[in-house]
Scaffold this active site. Structure first.
Site, PDB file in Angstrom:
ATOM      1  N   SER A 175      19.526  83.320  49.256  1.00  0.00           N
ATOM      2  CA  SER A 175      20.479  83.642  49.249  1.00  0.00           C
ATOM      3  C   SER A 175      21.087  84.513  49.196  1.00  0.00           C
ATOM      4  O   SER A 175      21.125  85.365  50.290  1.00  0.00           O
ATOM      5  CB  SER A 175      19.206  83.988  48.004  1.00  0.00           C
ATOM      6  OG  SER A 175      20.203  85.318  46.763  1.00  0.00           O
ATOM      7  N   LYS A 198      25.110  75.311  39.940  1.00  0.00           N
ATOM      8  CA  LYS A 198      24.099  76.012  39.683  1.00  0.00           C
ATOM      9  C   LYS A 198      24.029  77.418  38.199  1.00  0.00           C
ATOM     10  O   LYS A 198      24.717  77.486  38.639  1.00  0.00           O
ATOM     11  CB  LYS A 198      23.193  76.646  40.463  1.00  0.00           C
ATOM     12  CG  LYS A 198      21.768  77.655  39.914  1.00  0.00           C
ATOM     13  CD  LYS A 198      20.650  76.920  41.502  1.00  0.00           C
ATOM     14  CE  LYS A 198      19.085  77.850  41.443  1.00  0.00           C
ATOM     15  NZ  LYS A 198      19.504  79.225  40.002  1.00  0.00           N
ATOM     16  N   THR A 230      26.515  79.671  42.061  1.00  0.00           N
ATOM     17  CA  THR A 230      24.887  80.179  40.769  1.00  0.00           C
ATOM     18  C   THR A 230      26.767  81.305  40.348  1.00  0.00           C
ATOM     19  O   THR A 230      27.190  81.790  40.325  1.00  0.00           O
ATOM     20  CB  THR A 230      24.064  81.583  41.750  1.00  0.00           C
ATOM     21  OG1 THR A 230      23.214  80.587  42.286  1.00  0.00           O
ATOM     22  CG2 THR A 230      23.535  81.709  40.486  1.00  0.00           C
ATOM     23  N   HIS A 248      18.514  79.965  35.119  1.00  0.00           N
ATOM     24  CA  HIS A 248      18.158  81.094  36.062  1.00  0.00           C
ATOM     25  C   HIS A 248      16.615  81.669  35.789  1.00  0.00           C
ATOM     26  O   HIS A 248      15.760  82.657  36.135  1.00  0.00           O
ATOM     27  CB  HIS A 248      18.744  82.236  35.752  1.00  0.00           C
ATOM     28  CG  HIS A 248      19.172  82.756  36.854  1.00  0.00           C
ATOM     29  ND1 HIS A 248      20.320  83.188  37.935  1.00  0.00           N
ATOM     30  CD2 HIS A 248      18.558  84.072  37.931  1.00  0.00           C
ATOM     31  CE1 HIS A 248      20.230  83.170  38.659  1.00  0.00           C
ATOM     32  NE2 HIS A 248      19.151  84.357  39.305  1.00  0.00           N
ATOM     33  N   TYR A 305      26.945  84.266  45.627  1.00  0.00           N
ATOM     34  CA  TYR A 305      27.473  85.097  43.931  1.00  0.00           C
ATOM     35  C   TYR A 305      28.415  85.621  45.054  1.00  0.00           C
ATOM     36  O   TYR A 305      29.169  85.912  45.592  1.00  0.00           O
ATOM     37  CB  TYR A 305      26.558  86.213  44.359  1.00  0.00           C
ATOM     38  CG  TYR A 305      24.732  85.791  43.360  1.00  0.00           C
ATOM     39  CD1 TYR A 305      24.799  84.771  42.050  1.00  0.00           C
ATOM     40  CD2 TYR A 305      23.958  86.242  43.968  1.00  0.00           C
ATOM     41  CE1 TYR A 305      23.834  84.863  41.319  1.00  0.00           C
ATOM     42  CE2 TYR A 305      23.255  86.236  43.470  1.00  0.00           C
ATOM     43  CZ  TYR A 305      22.816  85.313  42.473  1.00  0.00           C
ATOM     44  OH  TYR A 305      21.391  84.592  41.807  1.00  0.00           O
TER      45      TYR A 305
HETATM   46  C1  GLV Z   1      18.553  87.017  41.162  1.00  0.00           C
HETATM   47  O1  GLV Z   1      19.315  86.431  41.662  1.00  0.00           O
HETATM   48  C2  GLV Z   1      17.451  87.124  40.218  1.00  0.00           C
HETATM   49  O2  GLV Z   1      17.185  86.973  39.560  1.00  0.00           O
HETATM   50  O3  GLV Z   1      17.068  89.038  40.006  1.00  0.00           O
END
Ligand code: GLV
Length: 387
Positions: A107, A252, A156, A276, A130
């Site tokens: 991530s 995603k 994402t 998510h 991100y």
């Molecule tokens: C970050 O990706 C979250 O969902 O906290």
């Protein structure tokens, strides 16, 4: 050594061994947590079709995800703050994935940096991006991922602003945790976690502290997202990122048929049907419920993967039988990591592998590539009749 029979066993240990704030961070959905819950309960509505008297020898659950051979089509999803669940958590998870033969995704909001993970592993991993307002930062982080040998970029799309998770606000979530009396008292009950954290220097957002400018509270995920994430992310910007990256691209957070068509036309190598983990738009339908309509729309045009709600090998099988080409797991491996570090991630993968293989055999299949709707009993109203 506790006997671990299922992912839920790991979850219980995770809750016991990791500070409350980080367990809660993983185990949260936004607002009422309806979508978070339904991601799991909708899998339960699908039943399996038992077949007998078929040869079940020589089974194979191996496959490929975007051309990468995998021992099972289950990649580790990007999860923020993984290095707070266990010291150096991203390195531990990446190593477990490498030994097991499945992809690991790092991530942007990780604790260990891209370079840290690359230095401690040999298999190429995937990097999740991100998109920040600061284009220089975005360009540099893409270049860093390429230089580290990352073999795919996972962009994402469903978190340009952060869905509110009540527990994180109440717990004052931060990395590292603030040394308040309640946090200290809680951490005192987690001695192994504390020892691990004392033994590492990786305790903040390794990919961005020192690389991104203009953030007030460096330790807070909500400050990062509010101050840095680009609310103007659109298809034009996605194209800019694709061109800068130049490699395999996974989009995603697609949960809508029109978005899936757009992503396929755009040329994504894979899309991840995902909400998510129920952490963003509460009230959205579960990923597994949205999967069939997305499969009808784009199957064969791009790879279709699914995440959100997978807690067993049976769930993996259900997603594949409904038409997914692959899956990603987040919480299922994070429970393992918080419970037992690298060994816990390996255990989570082993649990899922065994459940997947046994279930496939009892469904009368020998090759994972032959799974299909014929293996399932799906309620007629499963997708819902929405206006
Ligand atoms: C970050 O990706 C979250 O969902 O906290």
């Amino acid at each position: 050594m506790p006997v671990i029979t299922c992912i839920d066993d790991l979850k219980r240990l995770h809750a016991r061994r990791t500070p409350r704030m980080f367990y809660d961070y993983a185990e949260s959905g936004s607002y009422t947590e309806q979508t978070f819950r339904e991601n799991v309960t909708d899998f339960e509505k699908i039943r399996l079709r038992q077949k007998v008297a078929v040869d079940m020898s020589n089974r194979s659950i191996a496959g490929e995800m975007i051309g990468t051979p995998v021992t099972m089509p289950v990649a580790l999803a990007p999860v923020g703050l993984t290095g707070m669940q266990s010291a150096d958590g991203e390195i531990k998870a990446a190593r477990a994935a490498e030994k097991f033969g499945v992809p690991f995704t790092l991530s942007t909001m990780s604790i260990c940096s891209i370079e840290d993970v690359a230095a401690q592993t040999t298999a190429p991993f995937w990097f999740q991006l991100y998109v920040m307002r600061d284009e220089d930062f975005v360009d540099r982080v893409i270049d860093r991922a390429r230089a580290a040998g990352c073999s795919a970029l996972v962009l994402t799309l469903d978190l340009q602003i952060l869905g509110q998770r009540h527990k994180d606000l109440k717990n004052g979530l931060s990395a590292p945790p603030k040394l308040t009396i309640p946090n200290i008292l809680n951490m005192m009950t987690k001695p192994e976690w504390c020892l691990g954290m004392l033994g590492t220097r990786r305790r903040s957002f390794g990919n961005i502290v020192g690389h991104a400018k203009g953030v007030g509270d460096l330790s807070s995920l909500s400050s990062w997202t509010a101050e840095q994430f680009d609310p103007q992310l659109d298809w034009k910007k996605i194209a800019r990122i694709r061109d800068r990256w130049g490699g395999k691209l996974i989009l995603k957070g697609v949960l809508d048929v029109e978005d899936a068509q757009r992503a396929a036309d755009f040329g994504a190598d894979a899309i991840v049907v995902s909400n998510h983990g129920g952490r963003q738009l509460d009230g959205a339908l579960s990923s597994i419920r949205m999967l069939p309509s997305i499969v009808r729309a784009v199957k064969g045009k791009t790879e279709i993967w699914l995440d959100s709600g997978i807690r067993s090998g049976q769930d993996v099988l259900k997603a594949l039988a409904l038409g997914a080409d692959g899956t990603m797991i987040g919480r299922s491996y994070i429970y393992g990591l918080g419970a037992m570090g690298e060994a816990g991630v390996t255990t989570a993968l082993e649990v899922i592998r065994k459940e997947l293989d046994t279930t496939m055999a009892l469904c009368g299949e020998r090759d994972i590539r032959n799974l299909g709707p014929h293996n399932l009993l799906v309620p007629k109203d499963f997708e819902g009749d929405w206006a």
